[in-house]
Structure formats: structure tokens, C-alpha cells
Design a protein around this motif. Structure first.
Motif, short mmCIF file in Angstrom:
data_model
loop_
_atom_site.label_atom_id
_atom_site.label_comp_id
_atom_site.label_asym_id
_atom_site.label_seq_id
_atom_site.Cartn_x
_atom_site.Cartn_y
_atom_site.Cartn_z
N ASP A 166 0.85 -1.39 0.20
CA ASP A 166 0.03 -0.15 0.08
C ASP A 166 0.90 1.29 0.03
N THR A 167 2.16 1.45 0.59
CA THR A 167 2.72 2.32 0.70
C THR A 167 3.59 2.62 -0.69
N GLU A 168 3.92 1.75 -1.39
CA GLU A 168 4.45 1.87 -2.65
C GLU A 168 3.32 2.56 -3.53
N ARG A 169 2.23 1.87 -3.42
CA ARG A 169 1.10 2.51 -4.33
C ARG A 169 0.72 3.88 -4.26
N LYS A 170 0.70 4.25 -2.81
CA LYS A 170 0.19 5.58 -2.53
C LYS A 170 1.33 6.48 -3.14
N GLU A 171 2.54 6.11 -3.10
CA GLU A 171 3.73 7.06 -3.62
C GLU A 171 3.54 7.12 -5.19
N GLN A 172 3.06 6.39 -5.66
CA GLN A 172 2.93 6.46 -7.20
C GLN A 172 1.82 7.17 -7.82
N GLU A 173 0.79 6.89 -7.04
CA GLU A 173 -0.49 7.73 -7.42
C GLU A 173 -0.60 9.11 -7.26
N PRO A 174 -1.16 10.06 -8.23
CA PRO A 174 -1.28 11.31 -7.89
C PRO A 174 -2.32 11.57 -6.80
N THR A 175 -2.15 12.68 -5.92
CA THR A 175 -3.01 12.90 -5.03
C THR A 175 -4.33 13.80 -5.65
N LYS A 176 -5.49 13.96 -4.83
CA LYS A 176 -6.59 14.41 -5.46
C LYS A 176 -6.24 16.05 -5.38
N TYR A 177 -5.46 16.33 -4.53
CA TYR A 177 -5.11 17.88 -4.36
C TYR A 177 -3.81 18.38 -4.57
N VAL A 178 -3.75 19.39 -5.29
CA VAL A 178 -2.42 20.10 -5.68
C VAL A 178 -1.75 21.15 -4.82
N ARG A 179 -0.79 21.11 -4.22
CA ARG A 179 -0.02 22.09 -3.55
C ARG A 179 0.60 23.18 -4.41
#
Length: 65
Positions: free
Chosen positions: A3-16
Motif C-alpha cells: 500500500d505504501t508503494e502504491r500511494k507514492e505512485q498515485e497522484p493525490t487528489k489535491y495539488v499544492r
């Protein structure tokens, strides 16, 4: 893939701000202004927004990307 690796590759829903700066090739102050304008538009449409972040989907839509 965990799960950690998957989260790092997926773009977040929000942009900073840093990502807005990179995408738009603008200064930090201009990026914050863009984010504020987009968040104001979203508020008028009835969405809840967070200062310092903007919806990735909406940003891409408005930039025509």
C-alpha cells in the motif's frame, strides 16, 4: 506492491503550491493567486475548499491539460 508503494505512485487528489508553480511556470505568489481564484470558483459552485490546496482535477480542467 504494498500500500505504501502504491500511494507514492498515485497522484493525490489535491495539488499544492509547488506543483502549481511547476505546471504553470509561475512564481509562488502567482501560484497562490491562481489557487485562490480556482478555490473561489469552486466555492461558488458549492464545493468545500482548503486554503493552500486545489483540486487536481479542476486545475487540469481549467488549464486545458
Amino acid at each position: 506492491m504494498n500500500d505504501t508503494e502504491r500511494k507514492e505512485q498515485e497522484p493525490t487528489k489535491y495539488v499544492r503550491v509547488k506543483e502549481v508553480m511547476d505546471l504553470c511556470s509561475v512564481s509562488e505568489s502567482r501560484a497562490y493567486r491562481i489557487m485562490r481564484e480556482l478555490n473561489d470558483e469552486l466555492k461558488k459552485q458549492g464545493f468545500v475548499t482548503t486554503a493552500g490546496r486545489v483540486s487536481r482535477k479542476y486545475l487540469m480542467e481549467r488549464l486545458g491539460i
